[in-house]
Design a protein around this motif. Structure first.
Motif, PDB file in Angstrom:
ATOM      1  N   HIS A 236       0.801  -1.226   0.000  1.00  0.00           N
ATOM      2  CA  HIS A 236       0.000   0.000   0.000  1.00  0.00           C
ATOM      3  C   HIS A 236       0.837   1.280   0.000  1.00  0.00           C
ATOM      4  O   HIS A 236       0.278   2.376   0.007  1.00  0.00           O
ATOM      5  CB  HIS A 236      -0.962   0.015   1.199  1.00  0.00           C
TER       6      HIS A 236
ATOM      7  N   PRO B 159      -3.717   5.405  -0.356  1.00  0.00           N
ATOM      8  CA  PRO B 159      -4.430   4.144  -0.600  1.00  0.00           C
ATOM      9  C   PRO B 159      -5.648   3.860   0.269  1.00  0.00           C
ATOM     10  O   PRO B 159      -6.125   2.727   0.299  1.00  0.00           O
ATOM     11  CB  PRO B 159      -3.334   3.104  -0.345  1.00  0.00           C
TER      12      PRO B 159
ATOM     13  N   PHE C 208      -7.426  -0.297   3.060  1.00  0.00           N
ATOM     14  CA  PHE C 208      -6.313   0.187   2.259  1.00  0.00           C
ATOM     15  C   PHE C 208      -6.102  -0.721   1.057  1.00  0.00           C
ATOM     16  O   PHE C 208      -6.121  -1.957   1.188  1.00  0.00           O
ATOM     17  CB  PHE C 208      -5.019   0.214   3.090  1.00  0.00           C
TER      18      PHE C 208
ATOM     19  N   GLY D  48      -3.996  -2.791  -1.121  1.00  0.00           N
ATOM     20  CA  GLY D  48      -2.787  -3.496  -0.737  1.00  0.00           C
ATOM     21  C   GLY D  48      -2.948  -4.284   0.535  1.00  0.00           C
ATOM     22  O   GLY D  48      -2.063  -5.074   0.903  1.00  0.00           O
TER      23      GLY D  48
ATOM     24  N   GLY E 218      -3.219  -4.065  -4.272  1.00  0.00           N
ATOM     25  CA  GLY E 218      -2.415  -2.864  -4.172  1.00  0.00           C
ATOM     26  C   GLY E 218      -1.310  -2.766  -5.193  1.00  0.00           C
ATOM     27  O   GLY E 218      -1.478  -3.150  -6.350  1.00  0.00           O
TER      28      GLY E 218
ATOM     29  N   GLU F 201       3.281   7.563   1.896  1.00  0.00           N
ATOM     30  CA  GLU F 201       2.248   6.955   2.740  1.00  0.00           C
ATOM     31  C   GLU F 201       2.652   6.908   4.212  1.00  0.00           C
ATOM     32  O   GLU F 201       1.917   7.393   5.072  1.00  0.00           O
ATOM     33  CB  GLU F 201       1.882   5.562   2.197  1.00  0.00           C
TER      34      GLU F 201
END
Length: 354
Positions: free
Chosen positions: A75, A100, A123, A125, A130, A159
């Motif tokens: 992610h 994400p 999320f 992933g 992802g 992220e």
């Protein structure tokens, strides 16, 4: 292999991530296909590999993604748009950072703009496919165009940087504050770096790894505490804000003990079970406990900070690994005593693809 397939790291179960080819699917309304440049391995990914499923849906599909395992893990990623559905105003060739988080757009939290608290949060992933792959299909609301002054490596660490900045904002860190960070993993290191950028005059970081403490020093921490031989609370001596960035009882205890009367403790680490807190001490010292999950409305600010040269999250990256070697050289490293902090997977280098 033909153009209707792409290589990906696919989670099938605990200890079972396979590098395999997945069929390319047509885009639905509101979707974008992204050619992935780099994808980071998160601690959450490692937990899913070692002892999952924890967040990955098995049997019952996630309500927003509609997916269930097996699915493409990863992610923390960035890439370039190669295709967009007709109703999306994003052009092929646009480099993008991926935020994400899934959101339903309809629940009370989404209506308040608190999409990280969506009742169907998740999320890409983890709860849907992802970015640890050559390409990914995503809802367009996850994408943020990138200026040329932000590199792929920097964007791949946006992220975890978003987790750190959201936590910093939850903790209301201001210029002149003193800050303690219990845990010098990727999130803790980024919190320390961003706290100094925010103007914190003292940033004390504790960990049991001298390599991670050395990186904390390089990122601007003013004091380092090896938790194996010293006490964070003694060194911190009453900070304004303390961050727990591991998800363990011992680091929560250290964060609580290090904060002053009337101070704030931000709980960022994902704890796998119950924790205990001395309620009498908490009330007597009027300590505020704040939880922080995911992020919201931070990506544009982070991209601007990176573009201006104020912040470089890629300083925590220690290695880049080919997609085909992701399991052996990526997911396996944290279990073999490696000193890596952030490993990035490069899908354009297939390595020993099986």
């Amino acid at each position: 292999m033909n153009d209707n397939c792409f290589a990906a790291a696919v989670w099938h179960g605990a200890g079972d991530i396979r590098i395999e080819y997945r069929p390319r699917t047509p885009l639905k309304s509101g979707q974008v296909r992204v050619k992935v440049s780099l994808c980071g391995i998160c601690g959450s990914d490692v937990h899913e590999f070692l002892t999952g499923p924890h967040a990955i849906p098995v049997g019952t599909p996630h309500p927003v993604s509609g997916e269930t395992a097996p699915l493409v893990i990863g992610h923390e990623f960035t890439g370039m748009i190669i295709e967009a559905s007709a109703d999306v105003d994003l052009a092929p060739g646009t480099r993008v950072a991926v935020e994400p988080e899934y959101r339903c757009g309809e629940c009370a939290a989404c209506s308040r703009g608190e999409y990280n608290l969506c009742q169907s949060m998740g999320f890409a992933g983890l709860m849907g496919s992802g970015g640890m792959a050559e390409e990914a299909v995503l809802p367009s609301y996850m994408l943020h165009p990138l200026p040329d002054t932000v590199t792929d490596r920097q964007a791949a660490v946006l992220e975890p940087a978003a987790v750190a900045l959201h936590a910093l904002r939850r903790g209301r860190v201001r210029a002149g504050d003193t800050v303690a960070v219990a845990g010098a993993g990727p999130i803790g290191l980024l919190i320390a770096q961003l706290a100094r950028i925010a103007g914190a005059r003292r940033v004390i970081v504790s960990d049991v790894s001298e390599a991670r403490l050395s990186m904390a020093r390089d990122l601007g921490a003013t004091e380092m505490v090896n938790a194996a031989s010293a006490d964070l609370a003694t060194v911190a001596n009453g900070v304004d804000v303390a961050f727990e960035a591991v998800g363990m009882q011992v680091t929560l205890d250290a964060a609580l003990a290090s904060v002053r009367k009337g101070g704030r403790v931000v709980f960022v680490g994902l704890c796998g079970g119950l924790v205990s807190i001395d309620g009498f001490d908490l009330v007597n010292r009027e300590v505020e406990i704040i939880a922080s999950v995911g992020y919201r409305d931070v990506y544009p600010d982070l991209i601007g900070m990176i573009a201006s040269g104020l912040f470089d999250p890629s300083r925590i990256v220690t290695r880049e690994v080919a997609l085909g070697n992701a399991v052996r050289e990526g997911f396996g490293r944290p279990t073999t005593g490696g000193q890596d902090i952030k490993i990035l997977i490069n899908p354009s280098v297939k390595g020993a693809l099986s």
